[in-house]
Design a protein around this motif. Structure first.
Motif, mmCIF file in Angstrom:
data_model
loop_
_atom_site.group_PDB
_atom_site.id
_atom_site.type_symbol
_atom_site.label_atom_id
_atom_site.label_comp_id
_atom_site.label_asym_id
_atom_site.label_seq_id
_atom_site.Cartn_x
_atom_site.Cartn_y
_atom_site.Cartn_z
ATOM 1 N N UNK A 110 1.237 -0.170 1.832
ATOM 2 C CA UNK A 110 1.231 -0.881 3.110
ATOM 3 C C UNK A 110 0.626 -2.274 2.996
ATOM 4 N N UNK A 111 0.040 -2.588 1.836
ATOM 5 C CA UNK A 111 -0.481 -3.926 1.581
ATOM 6 C C UNK A 111 0.647 -4.933 1.798
ATOM 7 N N UNK A 112 0.372 -6.036 2.461
ATOM 8 C CA UNK A 112 1.426 -6.979 2.836
ATOM 9 C C UNK A 112 2.214 -7.493 1.634
ATOM 10 N N UNK A 113 1.536 -7.750 0.522
ATOM 11 C CA UNK A 113 2.230 -8.254 -0.659
ATOM 12 C C UNK A 113 3.173 -7.205 -1.232
ATOM 13 N N UNK A 114 2.678 -5.983 -1.383
ATOM 14 C CA UNK A 114 3.513 -4.930 -1.966
ATOM 15 C C UNK A 114 4.617 -4.485 -0.997
ATOM 16 N N UNK A 115 4.334 -4.565 0.267
ATOM 17 C CA UNK A 115 5.358 -4.241 1.274
ATOM 18 C C UNK A 115 6.508 -5.244 1.195
ATOM 19 N N UNK A 116 6.170 -6.500 0.998
ATOM 20 C CA UNK A 116 7.151 -7.578 0.936
ATOM 21 C C UNK A 116 7.972 -7.539 -0.350
#
Length: 212
Positions: A197-203
């Motif tokens: 759910x981390x923004x970087x990994x989500x992206x």
């Protein structure tokens, strides 16, 4: 995995890295790992016959490249043991193995040789130590597995990312459940747990793959 050769027992990571790199320079597909004893060891080879594994080890020994060695037999791997007995959970074993590297400054002479580091080394080693012959680099790992939707991920599955943009796989980690995964981030960082759910990994998330 078939018959492999195990060598070394080092308290210092650098010694195992040097031995792995020496074998690699001689065309040997070697990898180091953190043994449950707390010592770093090195393995190489994947032979159908015991005699072939011993022959490769003796050849390298005669050249002074390795010293004492031990032949790892297929029956010793978790995959074979669980299949034989019908008891145990291979997915759980994979996660236990990957967790052993938490906090280790993982250095790998893999795809990214300039940095001496390759995140896929962590996943490859975790699978091979349990008897499953996973390819070495992240893109090959991505092609080898079967697709799994993010909502259907199970522990032991691998998760892939395009950290440099686009859709080209450049990073991989092992899913451990609860929306989290273990990965080796980059040079200078230790193996750690991260959240999907981390923004970087989500992206940058490309997809998940299963091999079981």
């Amino acid at each position: 995995m078939g018959f492999s050769v195990q060598i070394g027992a080092f308290s210092q990571l650098d010694n195992a890295v040097r031995l792995e790199q020496s074998l690699t320079r001689h065309g040997v597909d070697a990898y180091y790992f953190l043994h449950e004893s707390g010592l770093y060891k090195v393995r190489f080879g994947n032979h159908e016959q015991y005699a072939d594994a011993r022959s490769e080890a003796e050849r390298l020994q005669s050249q002074g490249i390795i010293g004492r060695f031990f032949i790892v037999i297929p029956e010793e791997y978790a995959a074979a043991r669980i299949q034989r007995s019908g008891e145990g959970d291979l997915r759980a074993e994979l996660v236990v193995t990957a967790r052993r590297f938490l906090g280790v400054p993982y250095r790998w002479g893999g795809e990214d040789r300039n940095n001496g580091f390759d995140c896929s080394g962590l996943t490859m080693v975790s699978y091979r130590l349990n008897g499953l012959n996973l390819p070495r680099n992240s893109r090959m790992q991505y092609r080898a597995g079967r697709s799994v939707a993010k909502k259907d991920l199970q522990q032991g599955d691998l998760v892939f990312f395009a950290t440099k943009g686009g859709k080209r796989v450049t990073h991989v980690g092992m899913y451990i459940g609860g929306g989290k995964f273990i990965h080796a981030p980059r040079t200078g960082k230790t193996v750690r747990v991260a959240n999907l759910s981390n923004s970087f990994f989500k992206k940058t998330y490309v997809g998940g793959r299963s091999y079981l």
